[in-house]
Motif scaffolding. Structure first.
Motif, mmCIF file in Angstrom:
data_model
loop_
_atom_site.group_PDB
_atom_site.id
_atom_site.type_symbol
_atom_site.label_atom_id
_atom_site.label_comp_id
_atom_site.label_asym_id
_atom_site.label_seq_id
_atom_site.Cartn_x
_atom_site.Cartn_y
_atom_site.Cartn_z
ATOM 1 N N PHE A 127 2.222 2.960 -10.803
ATOM 2 C CA PHE A 127 2.090 1.612 -10.268
ATOM 3 C C PHE A 127 1.662 0.650 -11.373
ATOM 4 N N ALA A 128 0.700 1.064 -12.196
ATOM 5 C CA ALA A 128 0.236 0.228 -13.313
ATOM 6 C C ALA A 128 1.357 -0.005 -14.318
ATOM 7 N N ARG A 129 2.171 1.032 -14.602
ATOM 8 C CA ARG A 129 3.300 0.870 -15.542
ATOM 9 C C ARG A 129 4.342 -0.098 -14.981
ATOM 10 N N GLU A 165 0.829 -1.210 0.000
ATOM 11 C CA GLU A 165 0.000 0.000 0.000
ATOM 12 C C GLU A 165 0.863 1.260 0.000
ATOM 13 N N ARG A 166 1.947 1.244 0.781
ATOM 14 C CA ARG A 166 2.843 2.408 0.818
ATOM 15 C C ARG A 166 3.527 2.612 -0.530
ATOM 16 N N LEU A 167 3.936 1.523 -1.183
ATOM 17 C CA LEU A 167 4.534 1.640 -2.511
ATOM 18 C C LEU A 167 3.532 2.184 -3.519
ATOM 19 N N ALA A 168 2.307 1.695 -3.466
ATOM 20 C CA ALA A 168 1.271 2.170 -4.383
ATOM 21 C C ALA A 168 1.003 3.653 -4.159
ATOM 22 N N ASP A 169 0.957 4.087 -2.910
ATOM 23 C CA ASP A 169 0.756 5.506 -2.612
ATOM 24 C C ASP A 169 1.923 6.343 -3.122
ATOM 25 N N GLU A 170 3.131 5.850 -2.923
ATOM 26 C CA GLU A 170 4.328 6.571 -3.354
ATOM 27 C C GLU A 170 4.383 6.714 -4.872
ATOM 28 N N LEU A 171 4.043 5.636 -5.587
ATOM 29 C CA LEU A 171 4.127 5.650 -7.048
ATOM 30 C C LEU A 171 2.928 6.325 -7.701
ATOM 31 N N GLY A 172 1.779 6.242 -7.099
ATOM 32 C CA GLY A 172 0.559 6.723 -7.732
ATOM 33 C C GLY A 172 -0.005 5.644 -8.644
#
Length: 124
Positions: free
Chosen positions: A99-101, A88-95
């Motif tokens: 994240f999809a890319r 979740e923290r990685l997804a928040d950081e990447l957007g």
């Protein structure tokens, strides 16, 4: 993440490979793309720790099936919250878009590695 549950990353991966169905060591090695000997060493350590056990394999008398014990399943469950939090923290950081890319790139990399290891990838 795995250390508080008494696992190393390698032990977590091998144990995770048999959570849904028992597999022989050779099957785990194929799925993970590593040597059978490496998986055998880790599987034996998991058995010694009481996190997994070997069971008879009806398809092959010498290739026993590895499956988690209740203690092994509990160790994996203890990792879940930390793993989920990190994701979740990685997804928040990447957007969402980045994240999809990243996910798409990892899926392409995984497919390419499968083709290369199977010898079906064209040489350049």
């Amino acid at each position: 993440m795995a250390r508080p549950a008494g696992l190393t990353a390698a032990r977590w991966q091998v144990l995770g490979a048999v959570l849904h169905e028992p597999l022989p060591v050779s099957g785990i090695a194929r799925a993970m793309g590593i040597t059978r000997q490496s998986v055998q060493r880790i599987a034996d350590l998991l058995v010694d720790q009481g996190l997994a056990e070997y069971a008879p394999n009806p398809a092959h008398s010498r290739a026993k099936l590895l499956h988690p014990t209740d203690q092994g399943r509990e160790a994996i469950r203890r990792i879940g919250p930390a793993h989920r939090d990190l994701a979740e923290r990685l997804a928040d950081e990447l957007g969402d878009e980045e994240f999809a890319r990243v996910l798409e790139a990892l899926e392409r990399l995984s497919s390419a590695m499968d083709r290369v290891s199977a010898g079906t990838s064209p040489r350049r």
